[in-house]
Design an enzyme around this catalytic site. Structure first.
Site, PDB file in Angstrom:
ATOM      1  N   ASP A 106      14.309  16.865  -5.232  1.00 60.08           N
ATOM      2  CA  ASP A 106      13.331  15.840  -5.600  1.00 60.08           C
ATOM      3  C   ASP A 106      12.276  16.442  -6.522  1.00 60.08           C
ATOM      4  OD1 ASP A 106      14.647  14.140  -3.884  1.00 60.08           O
ATOM      5  OD2 ASP A 106      13.301  14.539  -2.195  1.00 60.08           O
TER       6      ASP A 106
HETATM    7  N1  URA Z   1      16.236  16.720   0.928  1.00 57.94           N
HETATM    8  C1  URA Z   1      15.165  16.050   0.438  1.00 57.94           C
HETATM    9  O1  URA Z   1      14.641  15.162   1.085  1.00 57.94           O
HETATM   10  N2  URA Z   1      14.724  16.365  -0.775  1.00 57.94           N
HETATM   11  C2  URA Z   1      15.242  17.340  -1.547  1.00 57.94           C
HETATM   12  O2  URA Z   1      14.767  17.596  -2.651  1.00 57.94           O
HETATM   13  C3  URA Z   1      16.345  18.046  -1.015  1.00 57.94           C
HETATM   14  C4  URA Z   1      16.820  17.714   0.229  1.00 57.94           C
END
Ligand code: URA
Length: 239
Positions: A106
């Protein structure tokens, strides 16, 4: 293998741009099988010829693999009209090699992100069939408990989809808690959604491990390095 232009071969090492190769050749600093190259457009078989720059023999790699310490605020995409991407953190000569991120983090997640131009292996690393563990350090609001650990281990349901069993190793528990979360798959926002479902929303998230690779502590946020031969060998062997 097929003969390629010298500037392409040498630039693929990631150390020199094509423009720099031109200069190196002009200055007589590039030898092909011991003979000074005449033009960056000369062709050679990169796997058969010995190509040296300033006396150092280059090893040609058909594919490029780098480990990036992704900072928060950049997108795990190759291009995006709206903001800075992880590709923008790499030098031009790497950007030209068609690299893409192996999976996504993310925008606000930090940590280990691999980039490559080797599609097949990247695909296999992400496939839940191959069970490549991804480990995340998470800081959450709320107190993590043994019941949370059990829920992860049993396999949670997210939006009607069953998750594979996951590991929650609680590092500290209090009004804010810390844990290592190990997943074998990568559903959308998975760590955040699993922890939110337990009523412990994520405050900070960082990927620290993927398969045999641990985020190199020598890499500051935004820095990258090439995978070593040993790391690549192990990556190829997981299948
Ligand atoms: N899980 C998440 O919620 N975000 C990420 O970036 C990776 C795994």
């Amino acid at each position: 293998m097929e003969r390629l232009r010298l500037d392409k071969i040498i630039a693929a090492s990631g150390r020199y741009s094509r423009r720099e190769v031109k200069q190196l050749v002009r200055q007589g600093r590039v030898l092909v099988d011991g003979v000074p190259a005449r033009s960056p457009e000369d062709k050679a078989d990169p796997e058969a010829a010995e190509i040296a720059v300033d006396g150092e023999v280059l090893r040609y790699r058909r594919y490029t693999w780098v480990m990036l310490h992704k900072p928060a605020g950049v997108l795990s995409a190759t291009e995006d009209g709206r903001g800075k991407t992880v590709l923008d953190l790499l030098p031009q000569e790497l950007q030209r090699q068609g690299l893409f991120p192996v999976g996504r983090l993310d925008k606000d997640t930090e940590g280990l992100l691999l980039l490559t131009n080797e599609g097949g292996l990247a695909h296999d690393l992400l496939s839940p069939r191959h069970h490549v563990d991804k480990v995340y350090y998470a800081r959450t609001a709320g107190t993590l408990t043994e019941a949370d650990r059990r829920a992860f281990a049993e396999g949670m349901e997210l939006g009607g989809l069953l998750c594979l069993p996951a590991e929650l190793e609680i590092l500290s528990a209090g009004p804010e808690s810390e844990a290592l979360v190990t997943l074998r798959e990568g559903k959308f926002h998975q760590v955040k959604r699993m922890l939110a479902q337990r009523g412990k929303p994520v405050l900070y998230l960082k990927r620290v491990k993927m398969g045999n690779l641990t985020l190199d502590p020598a890499l500051a946020r935004g820095d990258y390095r090439y995978l070593t031969d040993e790391e690549l060998r192990e990556l190829r062997n997981f299948r």
